[in-house]
Design a protein around this motif. Sequence first.
Motif, mmCIF file in Angstrom:
data_model
loop_
_atom_site.group_PDB
_atom_site.id
_atom_site.type_symbol
_atom_site.label_atom_id
_atom_site.label_comp_id
_atom_site.label_asym_id
_atom_site.label_seq_id
_atom_site.Cartn_x
_atom_site.Cartn_y
_atom_site.Cartn_z
ATOM 1 N N GLU A 918 0.831 -1.202 0.000
ATOM 2 C CA GLU A 918 0.000 0.000 0.000
ATOM 3 C C GLU A 918 0.872 1.262 0.000
ATOM 4 O O GLU A 918 0.582 2.232 -0.698
ATOM 5 N N GLU A 921 2.320 1.770 -3.426
ATOM 6 C CA GLU A 921 1.300 2.281 -4.342
ATOM 7 C C GLU A 921 1.050 3.767 -4.098
ATOM 8 O O GLU A 921 0.902 4.540 -5.044
ATOM 9 N N ASP A 925 1.531 6.724 -6.854
ATOM 10 C CA ASP A 925 0.452 7.676 -7.159
ATOM 11 C C ASP A 925 0.917 9.111 -6.937
ATOM 12 O O ASP A 925 0.613 10.009 -7.735
#
Length: 944
Positions: A918, A921, A925
């Motif tokens: 997570e 990611e 992003d």
Amino acid sequence: MLDKTFQPQSVEPRIYAEWEETGAFKAGDPARVAAGAKPYSIVIPPPNVTGSLHMGHALNNTLQDILIRFERMRGKDVLWQPGTDHAGIATQMVVERQLAEEGNQGRRDMGRDAFIERVWNWKGESGGTIINQLRRLGASCDWSRERFTMDEGLSKAVLKVFVQLYNEGLIYKDKRLVNWDPKLETAISDLEVVPTDVNGHFWHFRYPLADGVTYDFPVEHDEDGKPTAYETRDYIIVATTRPETMLGDTAVAVNGDDERYKGLIGKHIILPLVGRRIPIVADEHADPTQGSGAVKITPAHDFNDFEVGKRHDLPMINVMDTRGKIRNQFEVSPQVSQQARQTAPRDGVVSFWSDSDDDRAVTEIPEELQGLDRFDARKKIVSMMEELGLLEEIEDRKIAVPYGDRSNDVIEPFLTDQWYVDAKTLAKPALEAVERGETVFVPRNWEKTYYEWMRNIQPWCISRQLWWGHRIPAWYGPDGEVFVAHDEAEAKALAHKHYGKDEDLTQDEDVLDTWFSSGLWPFSTLGWPDETPEVQRYYKTDVLVTGFDIIFFWVARMMMFGLHFMKEVPFRDVYIHALVRDEKGAKMSKSKGNVIDPLELIDSYGADALRFTLTAMAAQGRDIKLATSRVEGYRNFGTKLWNAARFCQMNECARVDGFDINSVSGTPNLWIAGETRRTAAKVTEALEGYRFNEAAAAVYHFVWDVFCDWYLELIKPVLNGSDEEAKTETRATAAWALDQILLLLHPMMPFLTEELWQTGVEGPARDTMLVTAPWPDYPVDLGNTEADAEIDWLIRLVSEVRSVRAQMNVPAGAKIPLVLRGASDITIDRMTRNKEMIERLARLESISAGDDAPAGSIQSVVDEATLFLPLADVIDLDAERARLAKEIKKIDGEIKKIDGKLGNEKFLSKAPEDVIAEQRERKADAEQTRAKLADALGRLEGAA
């Protein structure tokens, strides 16, 4: 006119009923076969008859159904063979629970025949649940051919296989260790064992040396690890997580290279509590770096110890009964007991194999332990060892404990007589077939897993101590002689031949492992052992779609049986799909509370939305992280298509008899024809290669971006214009393109597309339902390269202007001029032809070509032309620069914070994998967002 919205709850059952009523799923259609249709077959991995649809089923059957519908539309004679597995343990447990709830007789009270009858009754009433759930998913199986692993035909196949393999010496009875479930009192397969980490202990015991032997044990070491101080010991320390098994110890193993114990090899130990004299042996199983380096060996209660026992010809002593209770007497395996008796007792120490009848230590377990549950015995043994001063240490540690997936009881390695298949012999041709490429795994990396398992294969235990299942066709004479036959009459004939007279026979009480009958699934379901037309036509099957966890338990066994009995592999390809996890990447489990019920998703969003979500995320070799929001998003995709069909209806876009897409002349129509051909090629190639996610991505892009966002926008001026000839062509083209979308999307979203096929695209009566309509096949030159180039340029130009507007925070209602500098004659011609279109789509006040750059313009480039958008009068350029700089600074801080975590070894070593993923990611992003902000700031800095 179509309803305003698609209602899956009412449409899906109606559509599915129509498919079944018209026989759309049936294999062997005479017209197709007569036309020379090639067969295409898949056997469904049979779900347990007790089962309910879970997300793994949903993924597995969605992918199979896509292939089946795809090949059916390609004109093949398709058979998707359905059926269910009798699920021995699970089904027996369900019915036994029912009996317990009723408070009447238990299984043993009512007797075997009555209990089996009760199970069949349950199957008739409740055994079809998962089949109906597969229908809800849209599975287009040939339900007229549904099979059950205990139906008459499959039972006939099981009998033939067992008897033949027994007569060939490939099935035999042996005493070996198995995974034993004390609660269910049966052997179970490795797949039914769930290793679970729990807080446990290592108990360190002192085992006294026999014959007065002592040795010097190093207790201090220098920096190089060399001993510097010793103490004299008359014992050796062993550690165990299961003290109750020490009663069955028959040796202590040390590593032959371990200097601490070299002098003890060949010496003996007096086993505490029992007084048994056992040897110290050298074996590679003992790891000098683990614990004391010495390992207690209990061959009858540990799989590794069993192998050590075989290597050293050790006796194998069972200390528990089938319920996990300590026995009253040791059970010594007969074949090793005789060998063991050759060793005489020494120094007055009683050997467990002594011939002294009045020596209770020979066979009896200490009285205070007899009949105790294994865990109670554990506590008692630890207490007894402590009282004797032989408890060295209790070490707290996380340990992996095997639990039965059905009983949730701790599984015991247990020495017992069972039936086995000589898997090593059968595995050889199955291994070679994959090596030769006769069967191919997709992705190919799973072949390594298959090779590893098959090259190290062990005898396959096929007997289970249950009542529900295929009863083993073996009968025993009064002296224990075994007679394997197809039925009792044949067994009696064999017995008469053996004894010279009739004798009473008793059939084996056990049943076969359910994997035995499911291993015959690819050919038994087609009618084998009879030579049926189905066997001839549909075997071998084309592909097996399954999960990686049963490559060995099912795939390998189908390969072995298929090659042995059919002389041909059971399938051409084996597609191994990934796991469906929760949105954070964690494995779904009831204990975690993160299980997503596919039926609930179907209730909320429809089967098509779930199917398309799973398809779009089914990348080869990558697990699916499923979130409800993704399903909702793909439901919206279906809504987008539905609305597009409504738009076409409202604008009188209808199919026209004799319409030829090759004859269109309008630029958008030429372009959509070419885009359709290219998309169909991508989807076809992807499905042929089992790249389901790529097929979904191609059709998604075509529907959402190409058809809905661009083509329908491009043709609005024509549909609203006065050129009737252009309008007629465009309406027919739009209807044609919509038809092609339905064809390409049908394998993935069958319900929505079938409904639109029947009611959403107006025109002459259809020749067929969509489910049996032919797959698109276009000429290679369909479309027009000039039209492709022009529309491509228009899309890129409009997209670039929209991007600049969004980055610069230009109000949606503001119309601004656009100037192209350095444009070629081709670009100017395109601009002129599409001027009104560009101005409308890009919200421009005007578009023109020129050499001068307006003041305060943001620049961009499309091909050879530089684009100038004067924004000084629309936005505050300085304020926008400041805003972007502030956003970049903020996001730099976020990236730095994430980098701090990802650069922290402590965080990486302790955090769960899904948490680390997570964070990565989030960083990706953030970096993507920063790049966009930096690009926007760069545009402002370069403003003319």
